[in-house]
Design a protein around this motif. Structure first.
Motif, mmCIF file in Angstrom:
data_model
loop_
_atom_site.group_PDB
_atom_site.id
_atom_site.type_symbol
_atom_site.label_atom_id
_atom_site.label_comp_id
_atom_site.label_asym_id
_atom_site.label_seq_id
_atom_site.Cartn_x
_atom_site.Cartn_y
_atom_site.Cartn_z
ATOM 1 N N GLU A 227 0.824 -1.214 0.000
ATOM 2 C CA GLU A 227 0.000 0.000 0.000
ATOM 3 C C GLU A 227 0.855 1.260 0.000
ATOM 4 O OE1 GLU A 227 -4.297 -0.875 1.840
ATOM 5 O OE2 GLU A 227 -2.733 -0.704 3.363
ATOM 6 N N PHE A 228 2.017 1.192 0.611
ATOM 7 C CA PHE A 228 2.934 2.333 0.619
ATOM 8 C C PHE A 228 3.839 2.374 -0.617
ATOM 9 C CE2 PHE A 228 2.853 2.361 5.526
ATOM 10 C CZ PHE A 228 1.878 3.340 5.544
ATOM 11 N N PHE A 229 4.275 1.200 -1.090
ATOM 12 C CA PHE A 229 5.302 1.151 -2.132
ATOM 13 C C PHE A 229 4.841 1.789 -3.438
ATOM 14 C CE2 PHE A 229 7.121 -1.035 -5.825
ATOM 15 C CZ PHE A 229 8.461 -0.721 -5.657
ATOM 16 N N LEU A 233 6.459 4.857 -5.330
ATOM 17 C CA LEU A 233 7.068 4.669 -6.647
ATOM 18 C C LEU A 233 6.531 5.708 -7.632
ATOM 19 C CD1 LEU A 233 8.915 3.007 -8.470
ATOM 20 C CD2 LEU A 233 6.968 1.481 -8.928
ATOM 21 N N ALA A 234 5.215 5.942 -7.601
ATOM 22 C CA ALA A 234 4.619 6.955 -8.484
ATOM 23 C C ALA A 234 5.204 8.334 -8.190
ATOM 24 C CB ALA A 234 3.099 6.968 -8.307
ATOM 25 N N ILE A 235 5.361 8.648 -6.907
ATOM 26 C CA ILE A 235 5.940 9.933 -6.510
ATOM 27 C C ILE A 235 7.390 10.032 -6.995
ATOM 28 C CG2 ILE A 235 6.784 11.227 -4.500
ATOM 29 C CD1 ILE A 235 4.206 10.292 -3.054
ATOM 30 N N LEU A 653 6.523 2.766 6.004
ATOM 31 C CA LEU A 653 6.426 3.771 4.940
ATOM 32 C C LEU A 653 7.822 4.204 4.498
ATOM 33 C CD1 LEU A 653 5.098 5.936 3.158
ATOM 34 C CD2 LEU A 653 4.843 7.355 5.203
ATOM 35 N N LEU A 654 8.703 4.427 5.452
ATOM 36 C CA LEU A 654 10.065 4.840 5.125
ATOM 37 C C LEU A 654 10.799 3.738 4.358
ATOM 38 C CD1 LEU A 654 11.023 6.615 8.469
ATOM 39 C CD2 LEU A 654 10.460 7.698 6.288
ATOM 40 N N LEU A 655 10.556 2.471 4.741
ATOM 41 C CA LEU A 655 11.162 1.356 4.015
ATOM 42 C C LEU A 655 10.642 1.309 2.581
ATOM 43 C CD1 LEU A 655 12.863 -1.244 3.894
ATOM 44 C CD2 LEU A 655 10.844 -2.484 4.743
ATOM 45 N N ALA A 656 9.341 1.457 2.414
ATOM 46 C CA ALA A 656 8.746 1.444 1.068
ATOM 47 C C ALA A 656 9.301 2.592 0.222
ATOM 48 C CB ALA A 656 7.224 1.539 1.165
ATOM 49 N N ARG A 657 9.475 3.747 0.850
ATOM 50 C CA ARG A 657 10.041 4.908 0.141
ATOM 51 C C ARG A 657 11.478 4.605 -0.298
ATOM 52 N NH1 ARG A 657 9.363 10.371 -0.442
ATOM 53 N NH2 ARG A 657 11.204 11.712 -0.274
#
Length: 695
Positions: A227-229, A233-235, A653-657
């Motif tokens: 849900e975060f990744f 990725l789009a950002i 969230l930070l990991l997904a970023r």
């Protein structure tokens, strides 16, 4: 209609065995239309039914549960409305009297010999001299559903009328068996290892039917990461696109106008303001278009930062534009910039939707010329026919109030002008990364010296006399007062005091020795300007208003803000309103008037009373309402999280970023074979959420 042997992921769920058109209608109410939407409809909680207590272990006045068999059944009517069903139930060792109230269908369905899973509270019935198990949840056990109902950890789903847990669990079991083999793992094996993620298929199984608690936690971790990744990725891809393709002419600065501007200010810019200004001026001298968000609490001095940025555009021989969300705020910006910048020889033009034809044509004529100037306006700035020739820099104030397309249209008025977005709504880090992750960010982290935070109290309507006494005391000292209401006129449906009725009452009975003004959104631009000018000049000492004064109004002499029916406002909105006072030094008071004492004890009101720190309030608001409800922060492309929590899952969230950043760095076009399925999933989500159109 014939049953399909195996549904594809995006086939209609009605073709799943046992669902049919009627079941599909029920699932549609839950937002479930396809097979994949069904398996990604996650449980809201779980019941551990691996073991359960004996009936003899049920405790009085406590909720208990267990697997039982019906021994006998009886029904009776108590009066005209109350239907009572009773059954003796047994677990093979002991029995208890189970009771259901007003469940007529049980009369036809409940039979001796049936196996049930029951949940309810054990109460003593003195009238009948027996312990009774008052049942709240009933599940019929059969050979088909028993394996997903007892002896395991059982998922509990949010339902709609006509749909039972048993039916939904049975459908879910079938759907998972069909869907999981078809769902390709999108992440490369190396990425799964690096991020310590379980496979997607196993995560889907374990989130619905976990065998152990650790299986559930691992499954949730994987699905929250997903849900975060993809948003991250789009950002990241959007940020890469901006950095590599959105070129802009650098602004050529001498700094002369900025020096003249700051020299004329009656105060010294704070260190935080100066740091943000350095960020902005460094950006606008690059060939890459500036794309920066400036975040600063109410009264932190964002206007000065915007003024310096706009002067940079003028100094380079171009135009600067400021877009504000309301007519009132646009007019206030126009007057302020005109006062501050006209002495420097800078022309300032106003464009709104409610101007006269003559005013409008004069403004359009100025904008069609090459000459440098500053234009301030509302959404009227982005009308298709309006031309802003030689636009070099755009400022979007209170930017979260604009839709994505509005911001994009303003940018199209020039050849990729430098863009500065400003907000006084503090945004928690996790929400910042999610909603604004493609923007460079600067924070004005300190308030101007001498600013004394307002004292905030809560009270109820019954204490109006005390409130008026405070207002009259301040008025007698030569100060001014805001009184804010949530409505313009009385409503028969909503029993709230209105601004118009309050204005008439207060003018006639409370503030008889003072001039009272009235301001609301239905007034014309000219009427609003006249009322505000009178209040600013102290020709009116009391301003009765709706929330049109929420942003942009600066009257240092106003030291009291009374907000009626405060429980009706959002936390960020209350903080913005409170920011209208405390601007002149010395004591100021914000009084939150609630409808009831219970309202006055609410979490939002309590938070306002306890702190004036906008970032703390934003964090509280995020906890109370979630990311989509924060004062207009719901935007096109803002994901709706099924499992993720922006507060408790921030590390994930930070990991997904981080992982999304690595993908962008190594493969910004997602053309590598290992990223094929990531690209496919991102394309599907782009189509649904419109991420590709952000900023």
């Amino acid at each position: 209609m014939s049953e399909a042997p195996c549904l594809k992921l995006h086939d209609a769920v009605q073709y799943l065995k046992g669902v049919g058109p009627h079941g599909a209608q029920l699932l549609d109410k839950l937002g479930v239309r396809t097979l994949w939407e069904l398996v990604t409809y996650f449980p809201r909680e779980y019941e551990d039914r691996r073991t359960w207590p004996a009936l003899s272990a049920l405790k009085p006045d406590t909720v208990g549960y267990g697997l039982v068999r019906v021994v006998d059944v009886s029904h009776r009517q108590a009066g005209n409305r109350m239907g009572i069903t009773k059954a003796t139930v047994s677990d093979g060792k002991s029995t208890v009297r189970a009771v259901w109230f007003n469940q007529k269908y049980l009369k036809a369905q409940l039979k001796p010999g049936q196996d049930l899973w029951l949940k309810g509270r054990l109460n003593w019935n003195g009238h009948e001299d027996e312990w009774q198990w008052i049942i709240s949840d009933t599940e019929w056990m059969s050979a088909a559903n028993r394996e997903v109902a007892v002896g395991c950890i059982v998922p509990v789903y949010a339902l709609t009328a006509g749909l039972s847990q048993v039916r939904l669990r049975t459908w879910m079991r079938q759907a998972i068996l069909m869907a999981v083999p078809q769902r390709v793992e999108p992440y490369p094996h190396t990425m799964l290892q690096e991020a310590h993620l379980m496979g997607l298929g196993q995560a889907i199984v374990d989130i619905h039917f976990p065998k152990q608690a650790d299986a559930y936690h691992a499954a949730r971790r994987r699905l929250v990461f997903d849900e975060f990744f993809y948003p991250q990725l789009a950002i990241g891809l959007r940020r890469y696109h901006v950095q590599t393709t959105m070129k802009s002419d650098p602004l050529m600065l001498s700094g002369e106008l900025t020096r003249h501007y700051t020299a004329r200010l009656p105060y010294t810019l704070t260190q935080a303001q100066q740091a943000v200004i350095r960020d902005v001026l460094a950006d606008v001298q690059k060939t890459q278009a500036m794309n920066r968000l400036v975040q600063g609490d109410v009264g932190s001095g964002k206007t000065d930062v915007a003024a310096v940025a706009l002067l940079a555009a003028v100094e380079s021989g171009g135009k600067g534009a400021v877009m504000a969300p309301t007519e009132v705020l646009a007019h206030q910006h126009f007057l302020k910039f005109q006062t501050l910048l006209s002495p420097l020889g800078v022309k300032v033009v106003l464009v709104t939707g409610k101007q006269s034809v003559g005013q409008r044509q004069a403004a359009l004529s100025e904008l069609s010329k090459e000459d440098p100037l500053i234009v301030v306006g509302t959404h009227a700035l982005i009308q298709e026919a309006l031309v802003i020739r030689n636009l070099r820099l755009a400022v979007v104030d209170e930017q979260h109030r604009f839709g994505v397309l509005a911001r994009t249209e303003l940018r199209r008025k020039g050849a990729n002008p430098h863009c500065l977005f400003m907000t006084a709504t503090p945004i928690p880090r996790s929400l910042m990364l999610t909603a604004y992750g493609d923007l460079d960010k600067s924070i004005i982290s300190e308030m101007p010296p001498g600013r004394v935070p307002p004292t905030t109290t809560s009270t109820v309507l019954d204490n109006e006399n005390e409130i008026f006494r405070l207002c009259l005391d301040r008025l007698s000292e030569g100060r001014q007062v805001y009184i804010v209401f949530p409505l313009i006129e009385e409503s028969e449906k909503i029993d709230l005091a209105s601004a118009v009725a309050a204005f008439e009452r207060l003018q006639a009975s409370v503030f008889t020795g003072y001039k009272v003004g009235l301001l609301h959104g239905r007034m014309t631009t000219r009427e609003k300007a006249e009322v505000l000018d009178r209040f600013k000049s102290n020709a009116a000492q009391v301003l009765v208003s709706t929330t049109v004064i929420e942003v942009g109004i600066d009257v240092p002499n106003a030291t009291v803000m009374v907000i009626y029916h405060a429980e009706r406002f959002g936390l960020a909105q209350l903080h913005q309103l409170r920011g209208r006072i405390g601007r002149g030094g010395g004591r100021s008071d914000c009084v939150l008037v609630c409808t009831s004492r219970e309202d006055a004890k609410g979490a939002r009101i309590k938070a306002l009373v306890e702190t004036t720190d906008g970032f703390k309030l934003a964090q509280i608001d995020l906890k109370l309402r979630g990311p989509g409800a924060l004062n207009g922060l719901r935007q096109a492309g803002m994901p709706d999280y099924k499992l993720a929590n922006l507060i408790t899952d921030e590390l994930l969230l930070l990991l997904a970023r981080e992982m999304a950043g690595k993908v962008v760095a190594s493969d910004p076009t997602l053309k590598q074979p290992t990223h094929k399925w990531i690209r496919s999933e991102l394309a599907r989500l782009n189509q649904r959420l419109g991420w590709g159109r952000l900023n």
